[in-house]
Design a protein around this motif. Sequence first.
Motif, short mmCIF file in Angstrom:
data_model
loop_
_atom_site.label_atom_id
_atom_site.label_comp_id
_atom_site.label_asym_id
_atom_site.label_seq_id
_atom_site.Cartn_x
_atom_site.Cartn_y
_atom_site.Cartn_z
N GLU A 96 5.28 82.16 71.83
CA GLU A 96 4.81 82.58 70.52
C GLU A 96 3.39 82.07 70.30
N VAL A 97 2.56 82.89 69.67
CA VAL A 97 1.27 82.46 69.12
C VAL A 97 1.40 82.59 67.60
N ARG A 98 1.19 81.50 66.89
CA ARG A 98 1.45 81.49 65.45
C ARG A 98 0.34 80.74 64.73
N GLY A 99 0.36 80.84 63.41
CA GLY A 99 -0.59 80.10 62.60
C GLY A 99 -1.35 81.02 61.67
N ARG A 100 -2.33 80.43 60.98
CA ARG A 100 -3.21 81.19 60.11
C ARG A 100 -4.52 80.44 59.96
N GLY A 101 -5.59 81.21 59.73
CA GLY A 101 -6.90 80.58 59.68
C GLY A 101 -7.22 79.92 61.00
N LEU A 102 -7.83 78.75 60.92
CA LEU A 102 -8.16 78.00 62.13
C LEU A 102 -7.16 76.87 62.34
N MET A 103 -5.89 77.27 62.36
CA MET A 103 -4.76 76.37 62.60
C MET A 103 -3.74 77.18 63.38
N ILE A 104 -3.88 77.18 64.72
CA ILE A 104 -3.16 78.12 65.58
C ILE A 104 -2.35 77.35 66.62
N GLY A 105 -1.08 77.72 66.76
CA GLY A 105 -0.20 77.11 67.74
C GLY A 105 0.21 78.11 68.81
N ILE A 106 0.30 77.63 70.05
CA ILE A 106 0.73 78.45 71.18
C ILE A 106 1.90 77.72 71.84
N GLU A 107 3.10 78.28 71.73
CA GLU A 107 4.29 77.61 72.26
C GLU A 107 4.56 78.06 73.70
N ILE A 108 4.73 77.07 74.58
CA ILE A 108 4.95 77.32 76.00
C ILE A 108 6.40 77.02 76.34
N THR A 109 7.06 77.97 76.98
CA THR A 109 8.45 77.78 77.42
C THR A 109 8.59 78.29 78.85
N ARG A 110 9.74 78.00 79.45
CA ARG A 110 10.03 78.58 80.77
C ARG A 110 10.24 80.07 80.57
N PRO A 111 9.56 80.90 81.36
CA PRO A 111 9.57 82.35 81.13
C PRO A 111 10.98 82.92 80.97
N GLY A 112 11.14 83.74 79.95
CA GLY A 112 12.41 84.39 79.72
C GLY A 112 13.43 83.56 79.00
N THR A 113 13.05 82.35 78.57
CA THR A 113 13.99 81.46 77.89
C THR A 113 13.31 80.84 76.67
N ASP A 114 14.09 80.10 75.88
CA ASP A 114 13.54 79.30 74.79
C ASP A 114 13.41 77.83 75.18
N GLU A 115 13.55 77.54 76.46
CA GLU A 115 13.51 76.16 76.94
C GLU A 115 12.07 75.67 77.03
N ALA A 116 11.78 74.57 76.36
CA ALA A 116 10.43 74.02 76.35
C ALA A 116 9.97 73.67 77.76
N ASP A 117 8.67 73.79 77.98
CA ASP A 117 8.09 73.45 79.28
C ASP A 117 6.88 72.55 79.05
N PRO A 118 7.11 71.27 78.77
CA PRO A 118 5.98 70.38 78.48
C PRO A 118 5.04 70.21 79.66
N GLN A 119 5.55 70.32 80.89
CA GLN A 119 4.67 70.20 82.05
C GLN A 119 3.67 71.35 82.10
N ALA A 120 4.14 72.57 81.80
CA ALA A 120 3.24 73.71 81.78
C ALA A 120 2.22 73.59 80.65
N ALA A 121 2.67 73.11 79.50
CA ALA A 121 1.75 72.92 78.38
C ALA A 121 0.66 71.91 78.76
N ALA A 122 1.07 70.82 79.42
CA ALA A 122 0.09 69.82 79.85
C ALA A 122 -0.88 70.40 80.87
N ALA A 123 -0.37 71.29 81.73
CA ALA A 123 -1.24 71.93 82.73
C ALA A 123 -2.28 72.82 82.06
N VAL A 124 -1.89 73.51 81.00
CA VAL A 124 -2.86 74.34 80.27
C VAL A 124 -3.91 73.46 79.62
#
Length: 428
Positions: free
Chosen positions: A350-378
Amino acid sequence: MTDDLLGRHRAVLPDWLALYYEDPLEITHGEGRHVWDAHGNRYLDFFGGILTTMTAHALPEVTKAVSEQAGRIVHSSTLYLNRPMVELAERVAKLSGIPDARVFFTTSGTEANDTALLLATAYRRSNTILAMRNSYHGRSFSSVGITGNRSWSPTSLSPLQTLYVHGGVRTRGPYASLSDDDFIAACVDDLVDLLGHTRAPAALIAEPIQGVGGFTSPPDGLYAAFREVLHERGILWIADEVQTGWGRTGEHFWGWQAHGRNGPPDIMTFAKGIGNGMSIGGVVARSEIMNCLDSNSISTFGGTQITMAAGLANLTYLLEHDLQGNSRRVGGLLIERLRAAAAQVPAVREVRGRGLMIGIEITRPGTDEADPQAAAAVLEAAREGGLLIGKGGGHNTSSLRVAPPLSLNVAEAEEGAAILENALRSIQ
């Protein structure tokens, strides 16, 4: 050297004091929307010292005000009349929308929320607080005790009884599949049911958009609906505007205004951006709430002359240059650009937010499972490309946070979006 500084840091500072990046960065100076590190590398800053650099780095109007004030007097405490503090309080009280408002200045958002809790519990004679799941309100003992984000709550001990309410995260949890109206109705029903099982709480504290939680938010109007329930029972509403205030969301000057059909909150807290890096926090409340304490108090460093001078200059610049409008316009372009880029990256949930306050949520593809390692890599890849961003989230820190200074221009937004698009693609 940076390596030596890292060793010295580790030798004398706590292990739990988080640092970004595998090779931590020392920022030596900044200008506008850019900063430089100790090796001379330049970065486009899309995080602004955790949303504190609200207008720009080294903004001449602010640095001049600080320098001139430092040449007169830096500090005298609240035991003496303080013209800059009174002037900034007058402006904040008027902007807050709270009737007959009183303002108390602190040195941080943590201390502001701590003060709001003190006021609410004293006014209501109750130590029960309602807070939102996935929330974050600071690092003090009381504010940690009402933080609904396990990653940032190091102890279960608390001077308060905290009850957590559903609704801060729209796309997760048992109500995620509902329409916005049904989502609000279900959350209100949950609140009513919760109140039937406890003694009357002092207040509900809520971030209009959850900051550390990954820039998540409920549908507009949720807190207005909550307030109808709370007001019937005399329960106060505290709006934590530490990250959402001063026009960052673009559409509104305060985040609570997206939920404002029943009027302003009883208490509002603010910090971060108002000082543009100087240490300012504060509380705004109706006079009968602010004045309910029956003992003396002072603040040694809250409202000190040098920080108030910075706040006045920064607020003046923000209003005169319509940075709220710029946040709406440039932020709208940036979020659409990021959504288009993310559509090609399966790991972006998901890409969410409004104005200059924007969040990009990273998960394992095809799931809702968080992927903190991928987020750290980005995060690392963005830095390599010359862009600094943040991270957060209630599910193992798997959300990226984008919050540039509100003076960001279109060319810089496009540049940052291109770097971030490449960083996102790098994890595929």
